[in-house]
Scaffold this active site. Structure first.
Site, PDB file in Angstrom:
ATOM      1  CD  GLU A 106       9.119   3.234   6.610  1.00  0.00           C
ATOM      2  OE1 GLU A 106       9.242   3.449   5.396  1.00  0.00           O
ATOM      3  OE2 GLU A 106      10.063   3.147   7.407  1.00  0.00           O
ATOM      4  CG  ASP A 130       0.657  -2.203   2.116  1.00  0.00           C
ATOM      5  OD1 ASP A 130      -0.480  -2.444   1.677  1.00  0.00           O
ATOM      6  OD2 ASP A 130       1.568  -1.721   1.422  1.00  0.00           O
ATOM      7  NE  ARG A 174       3.956   1.039  -2.724  1.00  0.00           N
ATOM      8  CZ  ARG A 174       4.269   1.489  -3.941  1.00  0.00           C
ATOM      9  NH1 ARG A 174       5.517   1.657  -4.274  1.00  0.00           N
ATOM     10  NH2 ARG A 174       3.333   1.763  -4.806  1.00  0.00           N
TER      11      ARG A 174
HETATM   12  O1  F6P Z   1       0.721   1.646   1.234  1.00  0.00           O
HETATM   13  C1  F6P Z   1      -0.546   1.155   1.005  1.00  0.00           C
HETATM   14  C2  F6P Z   1      -0.768   0.920  -0.433  1.00  0.00           C
HETATM   15  O2  F6P Z   1      -2.050   0.456  -0.460  1.00  0.00           O
HETATM   16  C3  F6P Z   1       0.219  -0.034  -1.144  1.00  0.00           C
HETATM   17  O3  F6P Z   1      -0.033  -1.380  -0.962  1.00  0.00           O
HETATM   18  C4  F6P Z   1       0.053   0.382  -2.572  1.00  0.00           C
HETATM   19  O4  F6P Z   1       1.158   0.019  -3.347  1.00  0.00           O
HETATM   20  C5  F6P Z   1      -0.074   1.836  -2.439  1.00  0.00           C
HETATM   21  O5  F6P Z   1      -0.724   2.080  -1.218  1.00  0.00           O
HETATM   22  C6  F6P Z   1      -0.798   2.466  -3.611  1.00  0.00           C
HETATM   23  O6  F6P Z   1      -1.097   3.771  -3.310  1.00  0.00           O
HETATM   24  P1  F6P Z   1      -1.629   4.860  -4.328  1.00  0.00           P
HETATM   25  O7  F6P Z   1      -2.273   4.152  -5.468  1.00  0.00           O
HETATM   26  O8  F6P Z   1      -2.599   5.646  -3.514  1.00  0.00           O
HETATM   27  O9  F6P Z   1      -0.452   5.666  -4.720  1.00  0.00           O
END
Ligand code: F6P
Length: 364
Positions: A106, A130, A174
């Protein structure tokens, strides 16, 4: 038409299938447009710092089943630097690019929309495990994540049954619960907690106790990392914020398990699947979807160059077909879980008609 020249990048969190998009786009550019693809390193950071490599069919050999991204990724983006947009414009001119194809979630689609508004030729390709991006029924990476989670739940069933425990599985998600609901249904979970429907742990505990009273031992609870309690029912503390201003999620599973144990007296444990869900090889569905998206992105560049369609489009899956939609339509709101899927998940945790209400039972 002269040979096509595109730049490509992967932004935001990685996800299985990114390499399949890159490979497909590179092939489409070479095979159909006699062109060249430049891969920028680490998302927009590579555009701003002019770090790139020339891609080719030969360079992309063997990457279809590979997880992650051969280009690297980051959450950096042009609008946080005062000279960022000009730097992108200069990169497009320096490399004589017809367009930049940006693969991301997004946040990246928001940048694509802003760059399009600022006159830079861009096309978006949506990605996220997600599966929350609006305007597309599915994003690649999602089915892989669901498979990883449902495989894990299968394994947890046997150990939960052996010990008669409650096992709480925390999955990613998330803002939305697509992974939790799909994995919960596929894995036969007892209870699924998602951000779309705030949970009440008294109710969860009562449902678990009722289940035990009816002879169903062992319970699997799937909780999305972004699930939240009904306001005022449980203190979940303040989240940590990362350097991009995003909440660092993860931990709700431990809280849910400890509260269930306290309220039911049944031993409870937590498994946090975390980044395991984002790693490794994409499942076949995701490889195909990613490939279709990669080819469609090049088609969108071609359509924009011929004047048949504008830039600023995002490729998407709608009713089984690959389409291009204005990227502006896909940002600012998320795709939440369909009510019929939530209902299916709820039926899994319901007691058969005629059973005493859960609230009348006590922990045994
Ligand atoms: O947006 C995808 C996602 O996997 C979310 O579900 C998760 O909160 C986030 O990425 C975590 O991303 P990172 O640990 O890479 O910051």
């Amino acid at each position: 038409m002269p040979p096509m020249r595109i730049g490509i990048l992967t932004g935001g969190g990685d996800c299985p299938g990114l390499n399949a998009v890159i490979r497909a786009a590179v092939r489409a550019v070479e095979v159909e447009h006699r062109g060249v693809t430049i891969g920028f390193a680490d998302a927009w950071r590579g555009v701003l710092d002019d770090r790139w490599e020339q891609l080719s069919i030969a360079r992309c050999r063997g990457i279809l089943p590979r997880g992650g991204t051969i280009l690297g990724t980051s959450r950096d983006q042009p609008y946080t630097r005062p000279d960022g947009v000009d730097a992108v414009r200069e990169a497009v001119a320096r490399h004589e690019l017809d367009a930049i194809v940006a693969i991301g979630g997004e946040g990246t689609m928001g940048v694509v929309s802003d760059l399009h508004r600022d006159g830079i030729p861009v096309i978006g390709v949506p990605k996220t495990i997600d599966n929350d991006i609006a305007q597309t029924e599915m994003t690649f990476g999602f089915q892989t994540a669901v498979q990883i989670c449902s495989d894990a739940i299968d394994r947890l069933h046997t150990t939960a049954e052996s010990h008669d425990r409650v096992l709480v599985v925390e999955v990613m998600g998330r803002h939305v619960g697509h992974i939790a609901v799909w994995a919960g249904i596929a894995g036969g979970a007892t209870i699924v907690l998602v951000p779309e429907e705030p949970f009440d742990l008294d109710d969860v505990a009562a449902r678990i106790v009722a289940r035990h009273h009816h002879g169903s031992w062992a319970t699997i609870v799937v909780v999305a990392e972004g699930a939240v309690p009904v306001p005022g029912t449980l203190d979940i503390g303040e989240p940590e914020i990362d350097r991009y201003g995003h909440e660092v999620l993860g931990g709700i599973g431990h809280l849910v398990a400890s509260e269930i144990q306290q309220r039911t007296g049944i031993e409870s444990r937590t498994t946090v699947l975390g980044h395991v869900q984002r790693g490794g090889s994409p499942v076949a569905f995701d490889r195909v979807l990613a490939t279709r998206f990669g080819i469609a992105a090049v088609d969108s560049v071609s359509a924009a160059l011929s004047g048949a369609a504008p830039f600023g489009q995002m490729v998407a899956l709608q009713s089984g077909h690959i389409v291009a939609v204005p990227v502006a339509d896909a940002i600012g709101h998320l795709k939440v879980v369909e009510p019929d899927l939530l209902r299916s998940a709820a039926i899994l945790s319901a007691q058969p008609a005629g059973s005493p209400p859960a609230s009348e039972l006590t922990a045994g």
